[in-house]
Design a protein around this motif. Sequence first.
Motif, PDB file in Angstrom:
ATOM      1  N   VAL A 194       1.037  -1.642  -0.225  1.00 19.81           N
ATOM      2  CA  VAL A 194       0.324   0.045   0.126  1.00 19.81           C
ATOM      3  C   VAL A 194       0.733   1.222   0.295  1.00 19.81           C
ATOM      4  O   VAL A 194       2.079   0.433   0.427  1.00 19.81           O
ATOM      5  N   PHE A 195       0.740   2.163  -0.271  1.00 12.18           N
ATOM      6  CA  PHE A 195       1.281   3.513  -0.467  1.00 12.18           C
ATOM      7  C   PHE A 195      -0.082   4.742   0.082  1.00 12.18           C
ATOM      8  O   PHE A 195      -0.759   4.555  -0.386  1.00 12.18           O
ATOM      9  N   PHE A 196       1.389   5.394   0.916  1.00 11.46           N
ATOM     10  CA  PHE A 196       0.731   6.129   1.678  1.00 11.46           C
ATOM     11  C   PHE A 196       1.650   7.909   1.176  1.00 11.46           C
ATOM     12  O   PHE A 196       2.705   7.870   1.240  1.00 11.46           O
ATOM     13  N   GLU A 197       0.397   8.348   0.898  1.00  9.55           N
ATOM     14  CA  GLU A 197       1.495   9.800   0.197  1.00  9.55           C
ATOM     15  C   GLU A 197       1.639  10.776   1.890  1.00  9.55           C
ATOM     16  O   GLU A 197       0.965  10.423   2.653  1.00  9.55           O
ATOM     17  N   ALA A 198       2.741  11.174   1.535  1.00  9.25           N
ATOM     18  CA  ALA A 198       3.443  12.303   2.729  1.00  9.25           C
ATOM     19  C   ALA A 198       3.743  13.450   2.224  1.00  9.25           C
ATOM     20  O   ALA A 198       4.769  13.267   1.307  1.00  9.25           O
ATOM     21  N   ASP A 199       4.086  14.359   2.763  1.00  6.39           N
ATOM     22  CA  ASP A 199       4.942  15.974   2.645  1.00  6.39           C
ATOM     23  C   ASP A 199       5.912  15.607   3.586  1.00  6.39           C
ATOM     24  O   ASP A 199       7.364  16.205   3.451  1.00  6.39           O
ATOM     25  N   THR A 200       6.073  14.790   4.529  1.00  4.17           N
ATOM     26  CA  THR A 200       6.922  14.199   5.741  1.00  4.17           C
ATOM     27  C   THR A 200       6.342  13.678   6.389  1.00  4.17           C
ATOM     28  O   THR A 200       5.577  12.964   6.659  1.00  4.17           O
ATOM     29  N   VAL A 201       7.427  12.892   6.985  1.00  7.06           N
ATOM     30  CA  VAL A 201       7.001  11.279   7.611  1.00  7.06           C
ATOM     31  C   VAL A 201       8.195  10.867   8.619  1.00  7.06           C
ATOM     32  O   VAL A 201       9.641  11.717   8.450  1.00  7.06           O
ATOM     33  N   VAL A 202       7.483  11.424   9.635  1.00 13.51           N
ATOM     34  CA  VAL A 202       7.736  11.321  10.503  1.00 13.51           C
ATOM     35  C   VAL A 202       8.225   9.726  11.501  1.00 13.51           C
ATOM     36  O   VAL A 202       7.393   8.500  11.547  1.00 13.51           O
ATOM     37  N   ILE A 203       9.617   9.993  12.261  1.00  8.79           N
ATOM     38  CA  ILE A 203      10.161   8.214  12.667  1.00  8.79           C
ATOM     39  C   ILE A 203       9.895   8.432  13.706  1.00  8.79           C
ATOM     40  O   ILE A 203      10.631   9.000  14.993  1.00  8.79           O
ATOM     41  N   ALA A 204       8.755   7.072  14.680  1.00  9.58           N
ATOM     42  CA  ALA A 204       9.289   6.732  15.939  1.00  9.58           C
ATOM     43  C   ALA A 204       9.112   5.761  16.629  1.00  9.58           C
ATOM     44  O   ALA A 204       8.237   5.185  16.576  1.00  9.58           O
ATOM     45  N   ALA A 205      10.280   5.387  15.963  1.00 16.40           N
ATOM     46  CA  ALA A 205      10.511   4.066  16.218  1.00 16.40           C
ATOM     47  C   ALA A 205      11.272   3.244  16.963  1.00 16.40           C
ATOM     48  O   ALA A 205      12.121   2.419  16.948  1.00 16.40           O
ATOM     49  N   GLY A 206      11.035   4.260  18.610  1.00 17.69           N
ATOM     50  CA  GLY A 206      12.198   3.732  19.245  1.00 17.69           C
ATOM     51  C   GLY A 206      13.379   4.363  19.796  1.00 17.69           C
ATOM     52  O   GLY A 206      13.980   4.704  18.528  1.00 17.69           O
ATOM     53  N   LEU A 207      14.152   4.125  20.870  1.00 13.78           N
ATOM     54  CA  LEU A 207      15.641   4.669  21.105  1.00 13.78           C
ATOM     55  C   LEU A 207      16.049   3.373  21.814  1.00 13.78           C
ATOM     56  O   LEU A 207      15.501   2.370  22.311  1.00 13.78           O
ATOM     57  N   ARG A 208      17.708   3.518  21.767  1.00 15.83           N
ATOM     58  CA  ARG A 208      18.821   2.281  22.136  1.00 15.83           C
ATOM     59  C   ARG A 208      19.463   3.232  22.562  1.00 15.83           C
ATOM     60  O   ARG A 208      19.250   4.209  22.372  1.00 15.83           O
ATOM     61  N   PRO A 209      20.076   2.634  24.190  1.00 17.51           N
ATOM     62  CA  PRO A 209      20.413   2.827  25.194  1.00 17.51           C
ATOM     63  C   PRO A 209      21.964   3.436  24.144  1.00 17.51           C
ATOM     64  O   PRO A 209      22.868   2.863  23.108  1.00 17.51           O
ATOM     65  N   ARG A 210      23.207   4.695  25.086  1.00 16.19           N
ATOM     66  CA  ARG A 210      24.168   5.109  23.985  1.00 16.19           C
ATOM     67  C   ARG A 210      25.530   3.727  24.280  1.00 16.19           C
ATOM     68  O   ARG A 210      26.493   3.831  25.393  1.00 16.19           O
ATOM     69  N   SER A 211      25.025   2.452  24.789  1.00 17.57           N
ATOM     70  CA  SER A 211      25.578   1.567  25.347  1.00 17.57           C
ATOM     71  C   SER A 211      27.702   1.614  25.455  1.00 17.57           C
ATOM     72  O   SER A 211      27.676   1.551  25.748  1.00 17.57           O
ATOM     73  N   ASP A 212      27.728   1.622  23.874  1.00 15.95           N
ATOM     74  CA  ASP A 212      29.277   1.632  23.623  1.00 15.95           C
ATOM     75  C   ASP A 212      29.860   2.333  23.588  1.00 15.95           C
ATOM     76  O   ASP A 212      30.906   2.559  24.629  1.00 15.95           O
ATOM     77  N   GLU A 213      28.891   3.602  23.617  1.00 13.84           N
ATOM     78  CA  GLU A 213      30.281   5.145  24.065  1.00 13.84           C
ATOM     79  C   GLU A 213      30.143   5.296  26.382  1.00 13.84           C
ATOM     80  O   GLU A 213      30.925   4.772  26.375  1.00 13.84           O
ATOM     81  N   ALA A 214      29.095   4.546  26.492  1.00 13.81           N
ATOM     82  CA  ALA A 214      29.041   4.243  28.005  1.00 13.81           C
ATOM     83  C   ALA A 214      30.661   3.557  28.217  1.00 13.81           C
ATOM     84  O   ALA A 214      30.897   3.919  29.039  1.00 13.81           O
ATOM     85  N   GLU A 215      30.151   2.616  28.118  1.00 13.49           N
ATOM     86  CA  GLU A 215      31.314   1.609  27.977  1.00 13.49           C
ATOM     87  C   GLU A 215      32.728   1.274  27.720  1.00 13.49           C
ATOM     88  O   GLU A 215      33.895   1.253  28.895  1.00 13.49           O
ATOM     89  N   ALA A 216      32.482   2.689  27.079  1.00 12.97           N
ATOM     90  CA  ALA A 216      33.769   2.823  26.302  1.00 12.97           C
ATOM     91  C   ALA A 216      34.626   3.728  27.445  1.00 12.97           C
ATOM     92  O   ALA A 216      36.052   4.459  27.996  1.00 12.97           O
ATOM     93  N   LEU A 217      33.674   4.527  28.868  1.00 10.01           N
ATOM     94  CA  LEU A 217      33.779   5.157  29.852  1.00 10.01           C
ATOM     95  C   LEU A 217      34.184   4.531  31.425  1.00 10.01           C
ATOM     96  O   LEU A 217      34.996   4.747  32.643  1.00 10.01           O
ATOM     97  N   ARG A 218      34.025   3.035  30.944  1.00 12.76           N
ATOM     98  CA  ARG A 218      33.482   2.767  32.620  1.00 12.76           C
ATOM     99  C   ARG A 218      34.720   2.257  33.320  1.00 12.76           C
ATOM    100  O   ARG A 218      34.785   2.149  34.598  1.00 12.76           O
ATOM    101  N   PHE A 219      36.273   2.163  32.765  1.00  9.46           N
ATOM    102  CA  PHE A 219      37.312   1.810  33.329  1.00  9.46           C
ATOM    103  C   PHE A 219      37.552   3.235  33.403  1.00  9.46           C
ATOM    104  O   PHE A 219      39.272   3.256  34.153  1.00  9.46           O
ATOM    105  N   THR A 220      37.601   4.389  33.490  1.00 10.80           N
ATOM    106  CA  THR A 220      38.401   5.722  33.745  1.00 10.80           C
ATOM    107  C   THR A 220      37.891   6.013  34.540  1.00 10.80           C
ATOM    108  O   THR A 220      39.189   7.051  35.211  1.00 10.80           O
ATOM    109  N   ALA A 221      36.824   5.211  35.761  1.00 11.09           N
ATOM    110  CA  ALA A 221      37.216   6.034  37.472  1.00 11.09           C
ATOM    111  C   ALA A 221      36.348   5.025  38.139  1.00 11.09           C
ATOM    112  O   ALA A 221      36.804   3.739  37.783  1.00 11.09           O
ATOM    113  N   ARG A 222      37.509   5.315  39.322  1.00 11.59           N
ATOM    114  CA  ARG A 222      37.352   4.539  40.893  1.00 11.59           C
ATOM    115  C   ARG A 222      35.690   3.290  40.421  1.00 11.59           C
ATOM    116  O   ARG A 222      35.515   3.010  40.884  1.00 11.59           O
TER     117      ARG A 222
END
Length: 250
Positions: A194-222
């Motif tokens: 099926v086709f839906f005409e649109a001027d704007t397509v809003v994507i709301a497909a969820g979020l994921r944690p910034r895990s890699d970026e966070a884990e890169a910091l894990r051993f930088t502090a006590r």
Amino acid sequence: MRQAAITAAQRGHEVILCEKSGRLGGMLNSADDISFKKLMKQYKNALITQVGKAGIKVLLNTTVTPELVEQIAPDTLIAAIGGEALIPDIPGINGDSVYVAARDFGKGKEIGQKVVVVGGGLVGCEESIHYREQGKDVTILEMGDTLARDAWFLHLRATLMEMEKLDVKSCLNTRCTKITDKGVFAVDADGKEVFFEADTVVIAAGLRPRSDEAEALRFTAREFVRVGDCKECKRIYEATRTGYDAAVTI
Ligand SMILES: Cc1cc2nc3c(=O)[nH]c(=O)nc-3n(C[C@H](O)[C@H](O)[C@H](O)COP(=O)(O)OP(=O)(O)OC[C@H]3O[C@@H](n4cnc5c(N)ncnc54)[C@H](O)[C@@H]3O)c2cc1C
């Protein structure tokens, strides 16, 4: 992030709050222009005021990296770097007519008259209400068989009632397969394209944690702890609770 900083400062810790963008507030800033989220905006502003009053050193436009942590040398690092929008691998997703709800708010991107929202979770439903209030023609495409399944009961009822009142259209069991500058192709519940005409397509497909970026910091502090959406993408309640819990246990 703000709650962890405020509680830690109130308990006598010397706190430095680093924020990669030019303003505090994170995803709460997405509420700024939404008529029915005035209280969320007030809550965010109240937190920012408390950050100011608690004597927290705020460094804006400062991305936390392992090098920066080494330089600051904190005893404890609380990673509250949030989540990032899930962008499904759909042909055309990087087109000019695409607006990603959790990424593009506050950037002044124009939304056309005919809007198709891809994703009928709570964020997609609330986006649809927002655009319908502006008189736009809005259709939600949801690949599952329910809308706003992530909402708690009363919030769900209120959201669905508002959508009905505003005549938001929705198609369940409908999977988006391709986006063009004319609209969205999808496969419906019967397997038909099926086709839906649109001027704007809003994507709301969820979020994921910034895990890699966070884990890169894990051993930088006590001591290291992940809080908020960076631990698990949920809601303000969980972000505030995990931030508070981290700050009272360090
Ligand atoms: C469109 C939308 C609507 C929402 N509506 C609701 C709602 O109505 N009710 C509700 O309860 N929840 C809602 N949520 C969820 C809620 O906003 C989040 O759960 C909450 O903001 C998480 O807070 P946080 O501090 O963990 O992360 P965020 O709010 O994402 O904040 C993380 C911050 O970290 C910064 N950052 C990232 N990387 C770095 C780095 N390396 N160094 C420094 N800073 C960095 C980011 O710039 C950001 O400011 C919504 C989410 C979205 C996307």
